[in-house]
Enzyme design. Structure first.
Site, PDB file in Angstrom:
ATOM      1  CD  GLU A   1       1.268  -1.882 -14.663  1.00 54.02           C
ATOM      2  OE1 GLU A   1       0.068  -2.196 -14.590  1.00 54.02           O
ATOM      3  OE2 GLU A   1       1.811  -1.066 -13.893  1.00 54.02           O
TER       4      GLU A   1
ATOM      5  CB  THR B   1      -0.988   0.002   1.192  1.00 57.20           C
ATOM      6  OG1 THR B   1      -1.961   1.019   0.974  1.00 57.20           O
ATOM      7  CG2 THR B   1      -0.304   0.220   2.536  1.00 57.20           C
TER       8      THR B   1
HETATM    9  C1  6MZ Z   1       0.378   0.120 -11.275  1.00 56.91           C
HETATM   10  C2  6MZ Z   1      -1.092  -0.039  -9.520  1.00 56.91           C
HETATM   11  C3  6MZ Z   1      -1.836  -1.038 -10.214  1.00 56.91           C
HETATM   12  O1  6MZ Z   1      -1.470   1.743  -2.631  1.00 56.91           O
HETATM   13  O2  6MZ Z   1      -3.661   2.927  -2.378  1.00 56.91           O
HETATM   14  N1  6MZ Z   1      -1.702   0.174  -8.353  1.00 56.91           N
HETATM   15  N2  6MZ Z   1       0.001   0.516 -10.058  1.00 56.91           N
HETATM   16  N3  6MZ Z   1      -0.286  -0.817 -11.996  1.00 56.91           N
HETATM   17  C4  6MZ Z   1      -1.393  -1.419 -11.498  1.00 56.91           C
HETATM   18  N4  6MZ Z   1      -2.062  -2.319 -12.290  1.00 56.91           N
HETATM   19  C5  6MZ Z   1      -3.407  -2.185 -12.663  1.00 56.91           C
HETATM   20  N5  6MZ Z   1      -2.846  -1.409  -9.427  1.00 56.91           N
HETATM   21  C6  6MZ Z   1      -2.748  -0.667  -8.280  1.00 56.91           C
HETATM   22  O3  6MZ Z   1      -3.520   0.807  -3.719  1.00 56.91           O
HETATM   23  C7  6MZ Z   1      -3.885   1.423  -4.923  1.00 56.91           C
HETATM   24  C8  6MZ Z   1      -2.662   1.958  -5.647  1.00 56.91           C
HETATM   25  O4  6MZ Z   1      -1.841   0.874  -6.107  1.00 56.91           O
HETATM   26  C9  6MZ Z   1      -1.249   1.180  -7.352  1.00 56.91           C
HETATM   27  C10 6MZ Z   1      -1.728   2.575  -7.734  1.00 56.91           C
HETATM   28  O5  6MZ Z   1      -0.767   3.516  -7.322  1.00 56.91           O
HETATM   29  C11 6MZ Z   1      -3.011   2.712  -6.925  1.00 56.91           C
HETATM   30  O6  6MZ Z   1      -3.337   4.052  -6.660  1.00 56.91           O
HETATM   31  P1  6MZ Z   1      -2.955   1.603  -2.442  1.00 56.91           P
HETATM   32  O7  6MZ Z   1      -3.302   0.708  -1.287  1.00 56.91           O
END
Ligand code: 6MZ
Length: 368
Positions: A233, A107
């Site tokens: 990605e 996170t």
């Molecule tokens: C890149 C991603 C992601 O950190 O707020 N996040 N970053 N690629 C992905 N693939 C689809 N999926 C999630 O969880 C949400 C955050 O995780 C990252 C992004 O920064 C997103 O805002 P937390 O708990």
């Protein structure tokens, strides 16, 4: 479509299989029902328009840019300490319920002055959530380890109390400055005795520059903190090269590599966190059938199957294993070995690994 008996049996087997989850974002793993409830509350307070938000949450097919717009919305819904605690508790409970025996949840620590939130207080709220899980035993610190391990999951369907090892990775968001990224690494160091064991680099892949995060990632390396990096990605050649050269302990996704980069990745033997549904839904892979899992698996590259954002993509780790079996034709034994193999790539220490190996050995004796 009607589910065949064989599919049902295989799906149940995938749920019962002990599993290791190494790539799950906390705010991407929130249940839709919780998001809707939070949106309703904020709608009632006039902070958002509930109906608009509801439509966005319930929409199933999302492009990569849409995902990141949605995360901004999630962050509006989840920015207060109690909500962070609640979702951390629920997310761990949900993974444990499907026999995830080891979970690294990642996170992004957030500063939010309006809510009196600092990166540290955000993380304290997460840890509070992990400690408040009631239905399963959460092992957050190594000192909780016991030698008389009872099986953490049981393929015979026995109703023993479940047990899950949980560790935390702190994410650096690609929108952050070098100084904010360094703060996150220093916070990871400070919270080492609270289950924080690594650093992740994530966020919208078309935003930011590698050079901005590099000092923080190097600082983590100097401090001996393992790193995992979202890589490829999108087809950003220069960045993919730099990420491979950095040699993190693990890489996430690796979708858009060219021939040379595949060669480099394969010779590096850096374990890859594979997120099938996420990659197909966001366009990183053209389809399940054409996903790069098959190539890496056939090349015997170290892999672990992961969900990425189980809430956002309406999936679960059991479903991801089911998709591996149904798409690529892996047998139960091969699937079991794949799940077991992920133990070797966890960031937790050798004691935890030993304990997890024992879990899989016991399960193998029962199921294979
Ligand atoms: C890149 C991603 C992601 O950190 O707020 N996040 N970053 N690629 C992905 N693939 C689809 N999926 C999630 O969880 C949400 C955050 O995780 C990252 C992004 O920064 C997103 O805002 P937390 O708990």
């Amino acid at each position: 479509m009607e589910t065949s008996e064989a599919e049902k049996e295989m799906r149940e087997w995938c749920v019962a299989l002990p599993k290791v989850e190494l790539h799950a974002h906390l705010n991407g793993s929130v249940r839709n029902s919780t998001l809707l409830e939070l949106a309703k509350e904020l709608g009632d307070k006039g902070v958002i328009v509930f109906e608009d938000v509801k439509d966005v949450i319930m929409k199933n097919d999302r492009s990569l840019p849409e995902c990141f717009r949605l995360f901004d919305l999630f962050h509006i819904l989840t920015t207060d300490h109690d909500t962070v605690t609640r979702i951390a508790k629920e997310v761990v409970g949900d993974f444990a319920a499907e026999n995830v025996v080891y979970l690294e949840i990642r996170t992004t620590p957030k500063n939010n002055e309006a809510k009196g939130m600092t990166k540290r207080s955000y993380m304290n709220a997460v840890v509070k959530g992990l400690k408040s899980v009631e239905d399963v035993d959460v092992v957050l610190f190594d000192s909780n380890l016991r030698n008389d391990e009872t099986p953490m999951s049981d393929l015979s369907g026995d109703t023993k109390r479940k047990k899950i090892y949980v560790r935390l990775l702190l994410s650096i968001d690609r929108r952050e400055t070098t100084s904010a990224a360094l703060d996150t690494v220093n916070l990871a160091m400070e919270m080492k005795d609270q289950g924080v064991i690594g650093i992740d680099l994530s966020g919208n892949p078309v935003v930011g520059e590698w050079e901005t995060y590099l000092p923080a990632l190097e600082h983590a390396k100097d401090l001996g903190i393992p790193t995992t990096i979202h890589c490829g990605e999108v087809p950003n050649r220069k960045e993919i090269q730099a990420m491979l050269d950095f040699c993190p302990q693990r890489l996430g996704h690796v979708c858009c590599l060219d021939d040379e980069e595949w060669k480099k990745l394969k010779s590096s033997m850096i374990p890859v966190e594979i997120c099938l549904t996420s990659n197909v839904m966001t366009g990183g892979a053209p389809s399940l059938e054409l996903h790069h899992f098959a190539d890496l698996y056939n090349a015997k590259h170290p892999l672990s199957i992961c969900t990425d954002d189980s809430g956002l993509f309406s999936t679960s780790l059991s479903n991801e294993y089911y998709l591996v079996a149904s798409t690529f034709g892996l047998s139960k034994t091969e699937l079991f070995r794949l799940a077991q193999g992920a133990v070797e790539f966890v960031f937790a220490d050798d004691e935890v690994k030993k304990s997890l190996r024992a879990v899989f050995e016991r399960a193998a004796a029962e199921t294979l």
